[in-house]
Design a protein around this motif. Structure first.
Motif, PDB file in Angstrom:
ATOM      1  N   LYS A 188      -7.086  -9.086  -5.373  1.00  0.00           N
ATOM      2  CA  LYS A 188      -7.417  -7.673  -5.224  1.00  0.00           C
ATOM      3  C   LYS A 188      -8.514  -7.478  -4.190  1.00  0.00           C
ATOM      4  O   LYS A 188      -8.421  -6.608  -3.322  1.00  0.00           O
ATOM      5  N   GLU A 189      -9.564  -8.289  -4.246  1.00  0.00           N
ATOM      6  CA  GLU A 189     -10.690  -8.149  -3.317  1.00  0.00           C
ATOM      7  C   GLU A 189     -10.264  -8.482  -1.886  1.00  0.00           C
ATOM      8  O   GLU A 189     -10.686  -7.812  -0.933  1.00  0.00           O
TER       9      GLU A 189
ATOM     10  N   TRP B  97      -5.667  -1.348  -5.545  1.00  0.00           N
ATOM     11  CA  TRP B  97      -5.672  -2.708  -4.982  1.00  0.00           C
ATOM     12  C   TRP B  97      -5.151  -3.750  -5.944  1.00  0.00           C
ATOM     13  O   TRP B  97      -4.577  -4.753  -5.517  1.00  0.00           O
ATOM     14  N   GLN B  98      -5.347  -3.537  -7.264  1.00  0.00           N
ATOM     15  CA  GLN B  98      -4.823  -4.508  -8.214  1.00  0.00           C
ATOM     16  C   GLN B  98      -3.298  -4.525  -8.182  1.00  0.00           C
ATOM     17  O   GLN B  98      -2.672  -5.589  -8.174  1.00  0.00           O
TER      18      GLN B  98
ATOM     19  N   TYR C  62      -7.647  -4.797   4.357  1.00  0.00           N
ATOM     20  CA  TYR C  62      -7.072  -3.502   4.742  1.00  0.00           C
ATOM     21  C   TYR C  62      -8.147  -2.586   5.322  1.00  0.00           C
ATOM     22  O   TYR C  62      -7.926  -1.917   6.347  1.00  0.00           O
TER      23      TYR C  62
ATOM     24  N   CYS D 149      -7.270  -8.142  -0.577  1.00  0.00           N
ATOM     25  CA  CYS D 149      -6.412  -7.056  -0.066  1.00  0.00           C
ATOM     26  C   CYS D 149      -7.262  -5.876   0.381  1.00  0.00           C
ATOM     27  O   CYS D 149      -7.059  -5.329   1.481  1.00  0.00           O
ATOM     28  N   GLU D 150      -8.225  -5.504  -0.442  1.00  0.00           N
ATOM     29  CA  GLU D 150      -9.053  -4.346  -0.103  1.00  0.00           C
ATOM     30  C   GLU D 150      -9.903  -4.619   1.132  1.00  0.00           C
ATOM     31  O   GLU D 150      -9.968  -3.788   2.050  1.00  0.00           O
TER      32      GLU D 150
ATOM     33  N   VAL E 206      -1.495  -3.585  -5.630  1.00  0.00           N
ATOM     34  CA  VAL E 206      -1.136  -4.133  -4.328  1.00  0.00           C
ATOM     35  C   VAL E 206      -1.154  -5.660  -4.384  1.00  0.00           C
ATOM     36  O   VAL E 206      -0.236  -6.335  -3.892  1.00  0.00           O
TER      37      VAL E 206
ATOM     38  N   VAL F 152       0.835  -1.199   0.000  1.00  0.00           N
ATOM     39  CA  VAL F 152       0.000   0.000   0.000  1.00  0.00           C
ATOM     40  C   VAL F 152       0.872   1.251   0.000  1.00  0.00           C
ATOM     41  O   VAL F 152       0.576   2.239  -0.678  1.00  0.00           O
TER      42      VAL F 152
END
Length: 382
Positions: free
Chosen positions: A107-108, A95-96, A114, A110-111, A98, A87
């Protein structure tokens, strides 16, 4: 045996193994009895029973690893640190990118993770706030409070305004470059280890002390800039206005002192008119068109009587003689002398043409004053 998290995923950020000097890869071993500094071993050296100085193979130890959950059972501590680093590198919301940097989560994931644990977690938010407040309180005495402007100018790079602001960025309340900007380079390769000799340790401490003194100088200069408002462009504009008004006042003052020159011609109307026309040409920057003459048959004016004139007591005998022969009142002579001395010091020397342009009186008198100051060693020729 304890399982403790490391502080970084990058092996180069950890101290090397004391046995083989290789980068430490998790899990690795930390001796619980040696240190400081901490004594680390890779698994290979640990299994061989590596011993060094005070460290013995039968010492108690800790297993250093981040392969355990902290905030979520499906996330290891190593993944938590990788997420925070990603991040920081990619920016919040990307997010992609990341997920691409982490490689182990989508991606999902991670978001969601976080936002749940680092944004919407009230315990974590309050902890961050307390840490921030503690850090601000710690540095309150040494920090230099440059405050950003509400509508700061944003000059383009290398523009005239940018150069005038000396690299100061009002939007960030900071400078592009610090004073002594590369002071930290001298510390980048210093490492305090247990094997250092006393002399080597003292040398390293001396380097650190030098660095601290350079930081103090950096802060001192910031304090001067802050206290005197040297980054306030409006103050600079006021200074230029003041310089212009001061120059105008000086010119008016010099013109008023020229009145003493008229005194020697006041009894001769023709000579007085010639003198006024001549001064008008000089003030306009033109060459004097009217030669100074007096009525035919008139004798030269007698020496000026200095008795009772202000400033006479400040003159030496030679200066009194000059003022008497040139018929120059002492106050005017002292002002002309001061102006010529200041200009000579600025320029490293003075030409006659410069002297005439500076004091703007009768050119013959200027020549006599100039020659006198040269002869007496007050000024030097350019």
């Amino acid at each position: 045996m304890d399982r403790l998290g490391s502080f970084s995923n990058d092996p180069s950020d950890k101290p090397p193994c004391r046995g083989c000097s290789s980068y430490l890869m998790e899990p690795y071993i930390k001796c619980a009895e040696c240190g400081p500094p901490p004594f680390f071993l890779c698994l290979q050296c640990f299994t061989r029973g590596f011993e060094y100085k005070k460290h013995q193979s039968d010492h108690t130890y800790e297993i250093m690893t981040s392969d355990f959950p902290v905030l979520d059972p499906s996330w290891t501590a190593q993944e938590e640190m990788a997420l925070l680093e990603a991040v920081m590198d990619c920016g919040f919301g990307n997010w992609q990118d990341v997920a691409n940097q982490m490689c182990t989560k989508t991606k999902e994931e991670c978001e969601k993770h976080y936002m749940k644990h680092f944004i919407n977690n009230p315990l974590f938010a309050s902890t961050l706030l307390n840490l921030k407040q503690a850090e601000e309180a710690k540095t309150a005495d040494t920090a230099i409070p440059f405050h950003s402007a509400d509508d700061p100018p944003r000059p383009t790079f290398d523009s005239l305004l940018s150069r005038d602001m000396a690299g100061y960025m009002p939007a960030r309340a900071d400078f592009i470059e610090e004073f002594d900007n590369y002071a930290e380079w001298d510390l980048r390769d210093i490492d305090f280890v247990e094997d250092d000799s006393d002399i080597l340790h003292a040398l390293k401490m001396a380097v650190v002390d030098i660095y601290h003194s350079r930081l103090k100088e950096r802060q001192r200069r910031k304090k001067i800039i802050r206290d005197h408002g040297l980054i306030n462009l409006r103050k600079f504009q006021c200074a230029r206005t003041y310089d212009h008004l001061k120059k105008t006042r000086e010119e008016e003052r010099l013109k008023r002192t020229m009145l003493s020159e008229v005194l020697q011609y006041i009894q001769d109307s023709s000579a007085c008119q010639q003198w006024l026309r001549r001064q008008a040409d000089i003030d306009s920057g033109l060459s004097p068109s009217v030669p100074m003459t007096s009525n035919s048959g008139r004798r030269s004016a007698p020496p000026l009587n200095l008795t009772g004139l202000p400033g006479t007591e400040k003159l030496n005998e030679k200066e009194k003689e000059l003022c008497q022969m040139v018929r120059l009142v002492p106050g005017a002579y002292l002002e002309y002398k001061s102006a010529l001395l200041n200009e000579c010091n600025k320029q490293g020397g003075l030409r006659l043409a410069q002297a005439r342009a500076l004091i703007k009186i009768d050119v013959n008198k200027t020549r006599k004053i100039y020659d006198f100051l040269i002869r007496e060693g007050y000024i030097t020729k350019a």
